[in-house]
Design an enzyme around this catalytic site. Structure first.
Site, PDB file in Angstrom:
ATOM      1  CE1 TYR A 147      -3.571   2.543   0.650  1.00 19.22           C
ATOM      2  CE2 TYR A 147      -2.316   3.319   2.600  1.00 19.22           C
ATOM      3  CZ  TYR A 147      -3.438   3.455   1.608  1.00 19.22           C
ATOM      4  OH  TYR A 147      -4.054   4.490   1.742  1.00 19.22           O
ATOM      5  CG  ASP A 242       5.694   3.310   1.121  1.00 17.58           C
ATOM      6  OD1 ASP A 242       6.067   4.016   2.093  1.00 17.58           O
ATOM      7  OD2 ASP A 242       4.561   3.519   0.702  1.00 17.58           O
ATOM      8  CE  LYS A 270       0.783   4.265   8.734  1.00 17.17           C
ATOM      9  NZ  LYS A 270       0.751   3.435   7.337  1.00 17.17           N
TER      10      LYS A 270
HETATM   11  C1  LIG Z   1       0.288   4.174   5.963  1.00 17.31           C
HETATM   12  C2  LIG Z   1       1.066   4.146   4.687  1.00 17.31           C
HETATM   13  C3  LIG Z   1       1.181   5.004   3.620  1.00 17.31           C
HETATM   14  C4  LIG Z   1       0.006   6.250   3.581  1.00 17.31           C
HETATM   15  O1  LIG Z   1       0.229   7.205   4.610  1.00 17.31           O
HETATM   16  P1  LIG Z   1      -0.847   8.186   4.999  1.00 17.31           P
HETATM   17  O2  LIG Z   1      -0.136   9.039   5.933  1.00 17.31           O
HETATM   18  O3  LIG Z   1      -1.958   7.350   5.739  1.00 17.31           O
HETATM   19  O4  LIG Z   1      -1.213   8.991   3.777  1.00 17.31           O
HETATM   20  C5  LIG Z   1       1.842   4.846   2.554  1.00 17.31           C
HETATM   21  N1  LIG Z   1       2.859   3.784   2.525  1.00 17.31           N
HETATM   22  C6  LIG Z   1       2.695   3.025   3.586  1.00 17.31           C
HETATM   23  C7  LIG Z   1       3.918   1.831   3.537  1.00 17.31           C
HETATM   24  C8  LIG Z   1       1.867   3.160   4.686  1.00 17.31           C
HETATM   25  O5  LIG Z   1       2.171   2.012   5.639  1.00 17.31           O
END
Ligand SMILES: *Cc1c(COP(=O)(O)O)cnc(C)c1O
Length: 435
Positions: A147, A242, A270
């Site tokens: 994601y 990511d 996060k």
């Molecule tokens: C949570 C997440 C996102 C998106 O971050 P948001 O702050 O919710 O927009 C993107 N990549 C990864 C791997 C994530 O876990």
């Protein structure tokens, strides 16, 4: 015996549904996948969460991994209170932004410059734009079950494999928008090799979660990571790691450092906001300097570099840089993982962990990609989650979401959870298997 009560949460959910689509501001929070109505939160502290009915839970969701120090860490709260006295947004640069950027650059060698944004979604959007501008190519290769936020171009659930047209996993996204996004199975060397043989010269970037946390925690196979590295060199495409979940979660800071994986751009989020909205995109200077106002790639944000988020993030990352604190967090995680692995052996389920994240997969089969997680029984997971919730343990409410251990999850708390997990596994899982 305690009678579980969530009447106030049920009422609050009904009321929320009158004004908010589905009653929530992010879909997973509605617990649809559990066939239950969600608890509404009253407050949180350390490793615990209280719902408005007064139930107290040990929290392993931790706001989707944000609170690696536990909820309301006193040092973070103190710094936020101090920052509040000075103002909550200026729309002009502050020295604290440089402090946080310097800290990130110092701790992650592949990041020479970093731009701070408001969410992981934004960070990834900018990383993609940069990769396309830098390479002059369009195709983005991602992996099923990884994601990368909710921007149009990345909401693609190929699953269909090589050769078939990409399909958006949401309505409202034109086919044209996802035309350049290809999604391949994670841990599958043959499929990515095959794809690059056909179209490698048009690929701008491969984006991945090095240790995926959005299909549950999946462990990357070393030959898979090696092949990605090889293909990016051969076809001159960038690698975007990511690390919105994994950044600052590992003993060696990131998954790329833990796995000695070379990257061009990295996205963070996060943990680095200490509980406030944030995201960051960073990487090699020559790529990052393509961003406006230096270069031709546009990116902006009214609240970017927000002083409250920056201060909470700085306090969090400073604490994580202290060896004693880092050791305590990882000792907690190692203690839990060691004991969970014993349970997994004994009861024949799968336990995955990396850094301070973990997943419990209720299957005896190997779990190595999105498809294998999808095949695990949803009813079994819902039952397991429900029974544990009755025992005041709150796991992330989907088999596709990772769980987390924090500084506040000490051995006593973990022992209590381990006992409850074993009790629940015996009750739910062996039952599930034999019927
Ligand atoms: C949570 C997440 C996102 C998106 O971050 P948001 O702050 O919710 O927009 C993107 N990549 C990864 C791997 C994530 O876990």
């Amino acid at each position: 015996m305690k009678v579980f009560n969530n009447i106030l949460s049920q009422k609050a959910f009904a009321e929320a549904n009158r004004y908010i689509p589905g009653g929530v501001n992010s879909p997973i929070r509605a617990w649809k996948q559990l066939g239950a109505s969600p608890f509404f939160v009253q407050k949180a502290n350390d490793a615990f969460l209280w719902d408005i009915d007064g139930n107290k839970y040990t929290d392993y969701c931790l706001s989707w991994g944000v609170f690696i120090l536990g909820h309301r860490n006193p040092k973070v709260i103190k710094r936020v209170k101090h920052a509040l006295k000075k103002g909550t947004s200026f729309g002009a640069p502050t020295q604290e932004e440089t402090e946080l950027a310097r800290l990130i650059c110092n701790r992650i060698p592949s990041i020479e410059k970093v731009r701070l944004v408001n969410s992981g979604t934004e960070a990834v959007m900018t990383a993609i734009r940069l990769a396309r501008a830098y390479t002059g190519k369009n195709i983005i290769v991602k992996f099923d079950g990884c994601y990368h936020g909710h921007s149009d171009a990345l909401l693609v659930n190929a699953g269909s494999g090589v050769g078939s047209l990409p399909q958006a996993s949401s309505k409202g996204i034109p086919d044209d928008t996802v035309r350049h996004t290809i999604s391949l199975p994670f841990n599958d060397v043959d499929q990515i090799t095959h794809f690059f043989e056909q179209q490698g010269q048009n690929v701008a970037a491969i984006i991945l979660e090095i240790v995926p946390g959005n299909m549950g925690v999946i462990i990357p196979q070393s030959n898979f990571l090696e092949r990605i590295q090889q293909l990016s060199e051969q076809y001159k495409c960038l690698i975007i790691a990511d690390e919105v979940i994994t950044g600052f979660r590992h003993r060696l800071v990131t998954a790329q450092q833990e796995y000695a994986f070379k990257t061009d751009l990295t996205t963070l989020g996060k943990i680095i906001g200490g509980g406030f909205p944030i995201g960051a995109v960073g990487g090699r200077k020559e790529i990052m300097d393509l961003l406006a106002p230096v270069g031709p790639v546009y990116q902006a944000g009214t609240l970017s570099g927000n002083p409250i988020a920056i201060n909470a993030g700085f306090a969090t990352l400073s604490l994580l840089a202290q060896p004693r604190i880092l050791k305590k967090i990882h000792d907690n995680a190692a203690y839990f993982s060691k004991n969970m692995s014993l349970l997994a052996d004994k009861y024949q389920f799968r336990f995955h962990s990396s850094g301070t994240m973990f997943s419990i997969f209720l299957t005896p089969e190997k779990v190595e990609n999105f498809l294998s997680v999808a095949q695990i029984s949803d009813n079994l997971f819902a039952d397991f989650h429900h029974q544990l919730r009755d025992l005041n343990v709150y796991l992330a409410p989907s088999k596709f979401e990772a769980n987390f251990i924090s500084l506040a999850h000490n051995q006593k708390i973990l022992d209590d959870t381990l006992n409850k997990i074993e009790y629940t596994i015996k009750k739910v899982y062996s039952h599930g298997k034999h019927n």
